[in-house]
Write a protein that holds these residues in place. Structure first.
Motif, PDB file in Angstrom:
ATOM      1  N   ALA A 184       0.951  -1.879   0.294  1.00  0.00           N
ATOM      2  CA  ALA A 184       0.058  -0.044  -0.373  1.00  0.00           C
ATOM      3  C   ALA A 184       0.626   1.578  -0.388  1.00  0.00           C
ATOM      4  N   ASP A 185       2.372   0.904   0.342  1.00  0.00           N
ATOM      5  CA  ASP A 185       2.827   1.865   0.320  1.00  0.00           C
ATOM      6  C   ASP A 185       3.389   2.724  -0.448  1.00  0.00           C
ATOM      7  N   ALA A 186       3.152   2.225  -1.241  1.00  0.00           N
ATOM      8  CA  ALA A 186       3.539   2.461  -2.698  1.00  0.00           C
ATOM      9  C   ALA A 186       3.094   3.419  -3.839  1.00  0.00           C
ATOM     10  N   ILE A 187       2.102   3.218  -3.278  1.00  0.00           N
ATOM     11  CA  ILE A 187       0.923   4.327  -4.261  1.00  0.00           C
ATOM     12  C   ILE A 187       0.539   5.026  -4.076  1.00  0.00           C
ATOM     13  N   ARG A 188       0.628   6.018  -4.559  1.00  0.00           N
ATOM     14  CA  ARG A 188       1.084   8.131  -4.492  1.00  0.00           C
ATOM     15  C   ARG A 188      -0.487   8.498  -4.166  1.00  0.00           C
ATOM     16  N   ARG A 189      -0.094   9.056  -3.371  1.00  0.00           N
ATOM     17  CA  ARG A 189      -1.822   9.749  -2.643  1.00  0.00           C
ATOM     18  C   ARG A 189      -2.046  10.895  -1.979  1.00  0.00           C
ATOM     19  N   VAL A 190      -2.833  11.230  -3.591  1.00  0.00           N
ATOM     20  CA  VAL A 190      -3.649  13.176  -3.376  1.00  0.00           C
ATOM     21  C   VAL A 190      -4.962  13.310  -2.466  1.00  0.00           C
ATOM     22  N   ASN A 191      -4.890  13.474  -1.695  1.00  0.00           N
ATOM     23  CA  ASN A 191      -5.829  14.341  -0.941  1.00  0.00           C
ATOM     24  C   ASN A 191      -7.158  15.436  -1.827  1.00  0.00           C
ATOM     25  N   THR A 192      -7.733  15.135  -1.559  1.00  0.00           N
ATOM     26  CA  THR A 192      -8.677  15.782  -2.741  1.00  0.00           C
ATOM     27  C   THR A 192     -10.044  16.858  -1.670  1.00  0.00           C
ATOM     28  N   PRO A 193      -9.946  17.467  -1.768  1.00  0.00           N
ATOM     29  CA  PRO A 193     -10.516  18.365  -0.921  1.00  0.00           C
ATOM     30  C   PRO A 193     -12.122  18.964  -1.185  1.00  0.00           C
ATOM     31  N   ALA A 194     -13.136  18.028  -0.701  1.00  0.00           N
ATOM     32  CA  ALA A 194     -14.615  18.246  -0.022  1.00  0.00           C
ATOM     33  C   ALA A 194     -15.233  19.038  -0.554  1.00  0.00           C
ATOM     34  N   MET A 195     -16.767  19.554  -0.575  1.00  0.00           N
ATOM     35  CA  MET A 195     -17.392  19.702  -0.073  1.00  0.00           C
ATOM     36  C   MET A 195     -17.432  20.237   1.303  1.00  0.00           C
ATOM     37  N   ASP A 196     -18.435  18.849   1.754  1.00  0.00           N
ATOM     38  CA  ASP A 196     -18.540  17.789   3.465  1.00  0.00           C
ATOM     39  C   ASP A 196     -16.816  17.551   3.765  1.00  0.00           C
ATOM     40  N   THR A 197     -16.661  18.505   4.492  1.00  0.00           N
ATOM     41  CA  THR A 197     -14.988  19.069   5.098  1.00  0.00           C
ATOM     42  C   THR A 197     -15.428  17.101   5.932  1.00  0.00           C
ATOM     43  N   THR A 198     -15.957  16.477   6.153  1.00  0.00           N
ATOM     44  CA  THR A 198     -16.530  15.515   7.067  1.00  0.00           C
ATOM     45  C   THR A 198     -16.136  13.698   6.379  1.00  0.00           C
ATOM     46  N   PHE A 199     -15.515  14.371   4.909  1.00  0.00           N
ATOM     47  CA  PHE A 199     -15.464  13.377   4.580  1.00  0.00           C
ATOM     48  C   PHE A 199     -13.743  13.576   3.267  1.00  0.00           C
ATOM     49  N   ARG A 200     -13.676  12.664   4.005  1.00  0.00           N
ATOM     50  CA  ARG A 200     -12.303  12.427   3.057  1.00  0.00           C
ATOM     51  C   ARG A 200     -11.777  11.956   1.697  1.00  0.00           C
ATOM     52  N   PHE A 201     -11.446  12.334   0.478  1.00  0.00           N
ATOM     53  CA  PHE A 201     -11.304  11.734  -0.717  1.00  0.00           C
ATOM     54  C   PHE A 201      -9.400  11.486  -0.664  1.00  0.00           C
ATOM     55  N   SER A 202      -9.120  10.373  -1.873  1.00  0.00           N
ATOM     56  CA  SER A 202      -8.155  11.292  -1.987  1.00  0.00           C
ATOM     57  C   SER A 202      -8.107  10.704  -3.568  1.00  0.00           C
ATOM     58  N   THR A 203      -7.222  11.253  -3.898  1.00  0.00           N
ATOM     59  CA  THR A 203      -6.730  10.346  -5.779  1.00  0.00           C
ATOM     60  C   THR A 203      -5.817   9.617  -5.658  1.00  0.00           C
ATOM     61  N   MET A 204      -5.814   8.040  -6.156  1.00  0.00           N
ATOM     62  CA  MET A 204      -4.424   7.196  -5.996  1.00  0.00           C
ATOM     63  C   MET A 204      -3.820   7.046  -7.076  1.00  0.00           C
ATOM     64  N   THR A 205      -2.684   6.834  -7.377  1.00  0.00           N
ATOM     65  CA  THR A 205      -2.208   6.579  -8.493  1.00  0.00           C
ATOM     66  C   THR A 205      -0.992   5.524  -8.158  1.00  0.00           C
ATOM     67  N   PHE A 206      -1.168   4.824  -9.559  1.00  0.00           N
ATOM     68  CA  PHE A 206      -0.502   3.124  -9.663  1.00  0.00           C
ATOM     69  C   PHE A 206       0.344   2.934 -10.355  1.00  0.00           C
ATOM     70  N   ASN A 207       1.886   2.457 -10.025  1.00  0.00           N
ATOM     71  CA  ASN A 207       2.725   2.267 -11.274  1.00  0.00           C
ATOM     72  C   ASN A 207       3.528   0.895 -10.511  1.00  0.00           C
ATOM     73  N   ARG A 208       3.193   0.063 -11.997  1.00  0.00           N
ATOM     74  CA  ARG A 208       3.584  -1.389 -11.599  1.00  0.00           C
ATOM     75  C   ARG A 208       3.566  -1.574  -9.655  1.00  0.00           C
ATOM     76  N   VAL A 209       2.588  -1.388  -9.323  1.00  0.00           N
ATOM     77  CA  VAL A 209       1.803  -1.542  -7.667  1.00  0.00           C
ATOM     78  C   VAL A 209       1.589  -3.367  -7.915  1.00  0.00           C
ATOM     79  N   ASN A 210       2.342  -3.643  -7.190  1.00  0.00           N
ATOM     80  CA  ASN A 210       1.850  -5.622  -6.795  1.00  0.00           C
ATOM     81  C   ASN A 210       0.778  -4.871  -6.192  1.00  0.00           C
ATOM     82  N   ALA A 211       0.439  -6.748  -6.210  1.00  0.00           N
ATOM     83  CA  ALA A 211      -0.607  -7.609  -6.461  1.00  0.00           C
ATOM     84  C   ALA A 211      -0.981  -8.569  -5.970  1.00  0.00           C
ATOM     85  N   ARG A 212      -2.462  -8.826  -5.614  1.00  0.00           N
ATOM     86  CA  ARG A 212      -2.419 -10.158  -5.432  1.00  0.00           C
ATOM     87  C   ARG A 212      -4.723 -10.324  -6.065  1.00  0.00           C
TER      88      ARG A 212
END
Length: 370
Positions: A184-212
């Protein structure tokens, strides 16, 4: 069909209300939303360790309480009422549902106990760059090799920046699959501001991230996961709608105009009565859908689409009236009416808009062509 709550369910509701009344005051909610995690860590510990809120829909063989999605819906309704930020929707609904619906018992045995006890925060990376939760693919591509790897981008990932377990929806050469991210640490994560501040969203970018792979043919499972998700959001909306109504009724008895409380004016009584109808019908449709999700009933798709459309519209109406009947104070940062209003708009977009759910319901019922 009887939706009367059992003794255990009533106790869950009472306990949730008592805990949230103590720990989720207006100032506490705002402090939690502004914190690094985006939610109150101490409240989350109380909810998971003392109430077991994250374990409700997880089977006992995976460390859960062995209840159903209906009980989780009751917990979300209470959280919606108090507007409290929480990773429950991301972790114990979205991610847990994905793991359970994948049918991968080995992954369930490894991942679900931590989710159930709240020591792990999980999320589901699904929406593509257009913010669409599609069941035919996503913005992530899975490539087979010595190990499966993931490339691409997922948007609007709930609690994505704080999650230590990430399940991803990815397109494969044979369709769409569910994958457990191994690093999970190999994912690039950027916080995405939301209208409702009680929600937290992010954009995740995957670059040859190992998965099962958990499930390589996941199209039908994703339909079920999305239905469970929109039912959960509907329960959240029903709770917030009740908060808007209660807030408005209380204010109408305090605010004096022309020498009398504004709640005594017939025109405002009618409007609050209409709000009550919206709240009660929203709760009914949300509970009906949650019952279908909890019992794995065949009518879940229809119930989920109906609840998603109705509860979104109901909360939108209640939030609008809450602001209108509070007057200018409701649009200030200091008043909680703005939190109800923002919750209505944020959840009205989550997993699809009301009109999309109505169109889907029409197709499911055979009223409109597919």
């Amino acid at each position: 069909m009887d939706f009367s709550l059992t003794d255990e369910q009533n106790e869950l509701v009472r306990t949730m209300r008592a805990v949230l009344t103590r720990h989720a005051s207006s100032s506490a909610v705002r402090d939690a939303a502004a914190s690094e995690a985006g939610y109150d860590l101490s409240l989350w510990r109380v909810l998971t360790e003392e109430v077991g809120v994250a374990s409700l829909a997880i089977p006992e063989e995976y460390g859960g309480a062995g209840f159903t999605w209906f009980e989780t819906g009751l917990a979300l309704e209470a959280l919606g009422y108090h507007l409290a930020p929480s990773p429950l929707l991301a972790s114990a609904v979205l991610a847990a549902a994905a793991i359970l619906e994948s049918g991968d018992a080995e992954a369930g045995g490894r991942l679900l106990p931590g989710i159930a006890e709240g020591s792990s925060i999980a999320t589901l990376a699904w929406a593509d760059e257009h913010g669409t939760w599609g069941t035919a693919g996503s913005g992530i591509v899975a490539t087979a090799g010595e190990h499966w790897t993931l490339d691409g981008t997922a948007t609007l990932v709930l609690d994505g920046c704080s999650a230590d377990i990430v399940i991803a929806v990815a397109t494969t050469p044979s369709g769409v699959g569910l994958f457990e991210v191994l690093d999970a640490d190999a994912i690039r994560r950027v916080n995405t501001p939301a209208m409702d501040t009680t929600f937290r969203f992010s954009t995740m970018t995957f670059n040859r991230v190992n998965a099962r792979p958990l499930m390589l043919d996941a199209a039908s499972a994703l339909e079920k996961i999305r239905d469970i998700a929109i039912v959960a959001v509907s329960c959240l909306q029903a709770g917030t709608a009740q908060r808007g109504l209660d807030m408005t009724v209380e204010y109408s008895m305090q605010r004096v105009q022309f020498g009398r409380a504004i709640g005594s004016f017939q025109a405002l009584k009618h409007r609050m009565a209409d709000m009550l109808v919206q709240v009660e019908t929203a709760r009914t449709t949300a509970w009906a859908a949650a019952w279908s999700a909890g019992t794995d009933a065949a009518d879940l798709p229809e119930r989920a689409a109906s609840a998603a459309a109705w509860c979104s519209d109901a909360l939108d109406h209640v939030a609008s009236e809450t602001v209108q009947m509070h007057g200018g104070i409701a649009i200030t940062w200091e008043h909680d009416a703005q939190l109800v209003f923002k919750r209505a708009h944020a959840t009205g977009q989550l997993f699809g808009q009301a009109r999309e759910h109505r169109l889907r319901l029409g197709v499911l019922l055979g009223i409109t062509p597919g």
